[in-house]
Design an enzyme around this catalytic site. Structure first.
Site, PDB file in Angstrom:
ATOM      1  N   SER A  40       0.840  -1.213   0.000  1.00  0.00           N
ATOM      2  CA  SER A  40       0.000   0.000   0.000  1.00  0.00           C
ATOM      3  C   SER A  40       0.867   1.253   0.000  1.00  0.00           C
ATOM      4  O   SER A  40       0.531   2.257   0.616  1.00  0.00           O
ATOM      5  CB  SER A  40      -0.907  -0.006   1.235  1.00  0.00           C
ATOM      6  OG  SER A  40      -1.607  -1.207   1.293  1.00  0.00           O
ATOM      7  N   ASN A  74       3.435   3.844  -2.531  1.00  0.00           N
ATOM      8  CA  ASN A  74       3.089   4.889  -3.502  1.00  0.00           C
ATOM      9  C   ASN A  74       2.205   4.381  -4.638  1.00  0.00           C
ATOM     10  O   ASN A  74       1.185   4.987  -4.951  1.00  0.00           O
ATOM     11  CB  ASN A  74       4.373   5.503  -4.076  1.00  0.00           C
ATOM     12  CG  ASN A  74       5.020   6.451  -3.082  1.00  0.00           C
ATOM     13  OD1 ASN A  74       4.351   6.962  -2.183  1.00  0.00           O
ATOM     14  ND2 ASN A  74       6.306   6.680  -3.224  1.00  0.00           N
ATOM     15  N   ARG A  80      14.013   1.227  -6.545  1.00  0.00           N
ATOM     16  CA  ARG A  80      15.413   1.569  -6.849  1.00  0.00           C
ATOM     17  C   ARG A  80      15.814   2.918  -6.269  1.00  0.00           C
ATOM     18  O   ARG A  80      16.821   3.492  -6.650  1.00  0.00           O
ATOM     19  CB  ARG A  80      15.606   1.616  -8.371  1.00  0.00           C
ATOM     20  CG  ARG A  80      15.387   0.304  -9.052  1.00  0.00           C
ATOM     21  CD  ARG A  80      15.662   0.438 -10.529  1.00  0.00           C
ATOM     22  NE  ARG A  80      14.728   1.327 -11.184  1.00  0.00           N
ATOM     23  CZ  ARG A  80      15.002   2.074 -12.250  1.00  0.00           C
ATOM     24  NH1 ARG A  80      16.198   2.066 -12.770  1.00  0.00           N
ATOM     25  NH2 ARG A  80      14.083   2.833 -12.807  1.00  0.00           N
ATOM     26  N   ASN A 120      13.375  -8.759  -3.432  1.00  0.00           N
ATOM     27  CA  ASN A 120      11.969  -8.784  -3.832  1.00  0.00           C
ATOM     28  C   ASN A 120      11.471 -10.207  -4.095  1.00  0.00           C
ATOM     29  O   ASN A 120      10.281 -10.491  -3.927  1.00  0.00           O
ATOM     30  CB  ASN A 120      11.740  -7.869  -5.038  1.00  0.00           C
ATOM     31  CG  ASN A 120      11.672  -6.402  -4.607  1.00  0.00           C
ATOM     32  OD1 ASN A 120      11.655  -6.110  -3.415  1.00  0.00           O
ATOM     33  ND2 ASN A 120      11.644  -5.495  -5.563  1.00  0.00           N
ATOM     34  N   THR A 154       5.877  -5.284  -9.008  1.00  0.00           N
ATOM     35  CA  THR A 154       7.170  -5.318  -8.320  1.00  0.00           C
ATOM     36  C   THR A 154       8.315  -5.592  -9.304  1.00  0.00           C
ATOM     37  O   THR A 154       8.211  -6.467 -10.164  1.00  0.00           O
ATOM     38  CB  THR A 154       7.129  -6.433  -7.233  1.00  0.00           C
ATOM     39  OG1 THR A 154       5.992  -6.199  -6.408  1.00  0.00           O
ATOM     40  CG2 THR A 154       8.393  -6.437  -6.394  1.00  0.00           C
ATOM     41  N   ASN A 155       9.398  -4.854  -9.172  1.00  0.00           N
ATOM     42  CA  ASN A 155      10.584  -5.018 -10.026  1.00  0.00           C
ATOM     43  C   ASN A 155      11.590  -6.007  -9.443  1.00  0.00           C
ATOM     44  O   ASN A 155      11.603  -6.201  -8.235  1.00  0.00           O
ATOM     45  CB  ASN A 155      11.279  -3.656 -10.184  1.00  0.00           C
ATOM     46  CG  ASN A 155      10.729  -2.871 -11.363  1.00  0.00           C
ATOM     47  OD1 ASN A 155      10.413  -3.444 -12.386  1.00  0.00           O
ATOM     48  ND2 ASN A 155      10.635  -1.566 -11.194  1.00  0.00           N
ATOM     49  N   ARG A 174       5.008   6.386 -22.096  1.00  0.00           N
ATOM     50  CA  ARG A 174       6.109   7.363 -22.019  1.00  0.00           C
ATOM     51  C   ARG A 174       6.606   7.711 -23.419  1.00  0.00           C
ATOM     52  O   ARG A 174       6.851   8.875 -23.742  1.00  0.00           O
ATOM     53  CB  ARG A 174       7.260   6.786 -21.173  1.00  0.00           C
ATOM     54  CG  ARG A 174       6.935   6.802 -19.685  1.00  0.00           C
ATOM     55  CD  ARG A 174       8.018   6.124 -18.867  1.00  0.00           C
ATOM     56  NE  ARG A 174       7.763   6.283 -17.436  1.00  0.00           N
ATOM     57  CZ  ARG A 174       8.270   5.487 -16.504  1.00  0.00           C
ATOM     58  NH1 ARG A 174       9.041   4.458 -16.837  1.00  0.00           N
ATOM     59  NH2 ARG A 174       8.005   5.708 -15.236  1.00  0.00           N
ATOM     60  N   HIS A 220      11.249  -5.172 -19.347  1.00  0.00           N
ATOM     61  CA  HIS A 220      11.022  -3.859 -18.751  1.00  0.00           C
ATOM     62  C   HIS A 220      12.350  -3.442 -18.139  1.00  0.00           C
ATOM     63  O   HIS A 220      12.731  -3.923 -17.080  1.00  0.00           O
ATOM     64  CB  HIS A 220       9.942  -3.948 -17.667  1.00  0.00           C
ATOM     65  CG  HIS A 220       9.727  -2.633 -16.975  1.00  0.00           C
ATOM     66  ND1 HIS A 220       9.343  -1.499 -17.637  1.00  0.00           N
ATOM     67  CD2 HIS A 220       9.860  -2.278 -15.673  1.00  0.00           C
ATOM     68  CE1 HIS A 220       9.232  -0.502 -16.783  1.00  0.00           C
ATOM     69  NE2 HIS A 220       9.553  -0.940 -15.581  1.00  0.00           N
TER      70      HIS A 220
HETATM   71  P1  A3D Z   1       6.734   1.835  -2.037  1.00  0.00           P
HETATM   72  O1  A3D Z   1       6.047   3.147  -2.015  1.00  0.00           O
HETATM   73  O2  A3D Z   1       7.983   1.683  -1.260  1.00  0.00           O
HETATM   74  O3  A3D Z   1       5.686   0.717  -1.612  1.00  0.00           O
HETATM   75  C1  A3D Z   1       6.035  -0.618  -1.451  1.00  0.00           C
HETATM   76  C2  A3D Z   1       5.219  -1.150  -0.308  1.00  0.00           C
HETATM   77  O4  A3D Z   1       5.446  -2.559  -0.189  1.00  0.00           O
HETATM   78  C3  A3D Z   1       5.592  -0.548   1.058  1.00  0.00           C
HETATM   79  O5  A3D Z   1       4.460   0.070   1.647  1.00  0.00           O
HETATM   80  C4  A3D Z   1       6.076  -1.736   1.872  1.00  0.00           C
HETATM   81  O6  A3D Z   1       5.750  -1.652   3.236  1.00  0.00           O
HETATM   82  C5  A3D Z   1       5.347  -2.864   1.169  1.00  0.00           C
HETATM   83  N1  A3D Z   1       5.907  -4.188   1.442  1.00  0.00           N
HETATM   84  C6  A3D Z   1       7.200  -4.535   1.608  1.00  0.00           C
HETATM   85  N2  A3D Z   1       7.291  -5.852   1.854  1.00  0.00           N
HETATM   86  C7  A3D Z   1       6.021  -6.340   1.858  1.00  0.00           C
HETATM   87  C8  A3D Z   1       5.459  -7.623   2.056  1.00  0.00           C
HETATM   88  N3  A3D Z   1       6.232  -8.685   2.331  1.00  0.00           N
HETATM   89  N4  A3D Z   1       4.120  -7.757   1.982  1.00  0.00           N
HETATM   90  C9  A3D Z   1       3.325  -6.671   1.740  1.00  0.00           C
HETATM   91  N5  A3D Z   1       3.807  -5.435   1.533  1.00  0.00           N
HETATM   92  C10 A3D Z   1       5.138  -5.273   1.599  1.00  0.00           C
HETATM   93  O7  A3D Z   1       7.089   1.424  -3.542  1.00  0.00           O
HETATM   94  P2  A3D Z   1       6.274   1.742  -4.867  1.00  0.00           P
HETATM   95  O8  A3D Z   1       4.837   1.556  -4.610  1.00  0.00           O
HETATM   96  O9  A3D Z   1       6.762   3.010  -5.452  1.00  0.00           O
HETATM   97  O10 A3D Z   1       6.847   0.565  -5.816  1.00  0.00           O
HETATM   98  C11 A3D Z   1       6.500  -0.785  -5.591  1.00  0.00           C
HETATM   99  C12 A3D Z   1       7.255  -1.718  -6.528  1.00  0.00           C
HETATM  100  O11 A3D Z   1       6.927  -1.396  -7.896  1.00  0.00           O
HETATM  101  C13 A3D Z   1       8.781  -1.620  -6.449  1.00  0.00           C
HETATM  102  O12 A3D Z   1       9.361  -2.909  -6.573  1.00  0.00           O
HETATM  103  C14 A3D Z   1       9.142  -0.763  -7.679  1.00  0.00           C
HETATM  104  O13 A3D Z   1      10.455  -0.992  -8.127  1.00  0.00           O
HETATM  105  C15 A3D Z   1       8.123  -1.257  -8.668  1.00  0.00           C
HETATM  106  N6  A3D Z   1       7.864  -0.369  -9.793  1.00  0.00           N
HETATM  107  C16 A3D Z   1       7.597  -0.957 -10.984  1.00  0.00           C
HETATM  108  C17 A3D Z   1       7.342  -0.179 -12.089  1.00  0.00           C
HETATM  109  C18 A3D Z   1       7.066  -0.830 -13.411  1.00  0.00           C
HETATM  110  O14 A3D Z   1       6.857  -0.139 -14.379  1.00  0.00           O
HETATM  111  C19 A3D Z   1       7.046  -2.279 -13.514  1.00  0.00           C
HETATM  112  C20 A3D Z   1       7.349   1.217 -11.990  1.00  0.00           C
HETATM  113  C21 A3D Z   1       7.617   1.797 -10.754  1.00  0.00           C
HETATM  114  C22 A3D Z   1       7.882   0.987  -9.649  1.00  0.00           C
END
Ligand code: A3D
Length: 329
Positions: free
Chosen positions: A17, A19, A89, A109, A133-134, A165, A189
């Site tokens: 939950s 960003n 990242r 991850n 997730t990445n 993009r 990706h």
């Molecule tokens: P962020 O805002 O840090 O949110 C990740 C959430 O995951 C945090 O609230 C953590 O507490 C939670 N978390 C961690 N471990 C667990 C677990 N075991 N079970 C449940 N929740 C957990 O990150 P974000 O939302 O910005 O990004 C999330 C993922 O998406 C990352 O791996 C990024 O690298 C990836 N991402 C992918 C893209 C693509 O285009 C594919 C783009 C941007 C980010």
């Protein structure tokens, strides 16, 4: 006054939950089309976001519900699950280090995805699952293997974002609305994404033809490809957080095509079993998403130079997937 029964909405759960999870839940809530569950391991985070979004629903006059939880059983019988749990990242200490490479996220991850897969298999084995997730293609593959869900019910969100993009940057360069631009980005990706210029169109005219006569044609295309490749890293450098508005919008697009049986062609990472001559790897390709998940994998007829770039992309995904097999399976 006559009482009408409460509408029954499909259920969409977010694992993670942060960003992207919070932003996508908000976008979805404003559409008033699904009851939402926000799950996270951090206590209070999903509950707080749910409370905030609930008030936004109320302002809009929406009828859907939203719940925040740290208990996996609350995701039971979800129709759609969006996985955003994991590390990003992000630069940790004030520009001192460059952004982490997607590959560096692999082992951390992978452990998270293992746990998520076990719980989705237990509580929601019939859900359509969108992985964010990445490193995306490797995590989508790992999730599909560990959850045992049917391959048509698991996709990774990536190509849709990369293509949007590309359309944005090209639109800016040409003074054309991005909505009148179509682009195809397949493969990994990451740095090895494969933009297919031959399949790109501006106002329904092939891009090559549209640019015909311009002596800076190559420069325009190379510039747009470079900006598209670097957009994720650039956003991290600028705001010290991984992109989340566009990834959330791209995930919503996939979820809506499933929930509303739109049969939209979207670029997603999907498990290939012989398509494109690729076996047992998740790779970004155009797929038709409808009420049964991936209804069709569209096979593009690639030319030799495109095949070469695609092969390089496949090799990169293969390397990460082989590492995963060693550390997790
Ligand atoms: P962020 O805002 O840090 O949110 C990740 C959430 O995951 C945090 O609230 C953590 O507490 C939670 N978390 C961690 N471990 C667990 C677990 N075991 N079970 C449940 N929740 C957990 O990150 P974000 O939302 O910005 O990004 C999330 C993922 O998406 C990352 O791996 C990024 O690298 C990836 N991402 C992918 C893209 C693509 O285009 C594919 C783009 C941007 C980010």
């Amino acid at each position: 006054m006559k009482k009408f029964p409460k509408k029954i909405f499909p259920k969409v759960s977010f694992i993670g939950s942060g960003n992207i999870g919070g932003t996508c839940a908000h976008l979805m809530a404003m559409k008033n089309i699904a009851d939402i569950v926000l799950f996270d391991i951090v206590k209070g985070l999903p509950q707080g976001k749910a409370l905030d979004i609930a008030a936004a629903i109320s302002i809009e006059g929406g009828e859907v519900s939203i719940t925040g939880t740290n208990t996996y059983s609350d995701i039971s019988d979800s129709d759609v699950i969006i996985i955003t749990a994991g590390l990003t990242r992000t630069i940790k200490d004030n520009n001192a280090k460059p952004p982490l490479d997607r590959a560096e996220l692999l082992s951390k991850n992978a452990k998270i995805i293992k746990k998520v897969a076990e719980n989705i298999k237990k509580y929601s084995p019939n859900a359509f699952v969108i992985v964010i997730t990445n490193p995306l293609d490797a995590m989508t593959w790992l999730f599909q293997k560990l959850s045992g869900l049917n391959r048509q019910m698991v996709v990774g969100m990536a190509g849709g974002l990369d293509s949007s993009r590309f359309c944005y940057f090209l639109g800016k360069e040409l003074g054309v609305s991005p909505k009148n631009i179509h682009s195809f980005i397949i493969g990994e990706h990451g740095n090895n994404m494969v933009p297919l210029i031959r399949f790109s169109k501006v106002n329904d005219v092939p891009l090559d033809e549209f640019l015909n006569g311009r002596n800076n044609r190559e420069e325009i295309i190379n510039n747009v490809i470079k900006k598209t490749r670097e957009a994720g890293g650039e956003i991290i450098k600028l705001m010290r957080a991984s992109a989340y508005f566009a990834p959330a919008a791209a995930a919503l697009d996939i979820a809506l095509s499933y929930l509303q049986d739109k049969n939209k062609t979207i670029l997603c990472s999907t498990l290939l079993n012989g398509e494109y001559d690729v076996h047992n790897l998740c790779v970004g390709v155009p797929v038709v998403i409808g009420s049964s998940g991936v209804k069709q994998i569209e096979e593009l007829n690639l030319q030799n130079n495109e095949k070469e770039a695609f092969q390089k992309s496949i090799e990169s995904i293969q390397t990460l997937t082989t590492t995963l097999k060693k550390i997790i399976l």
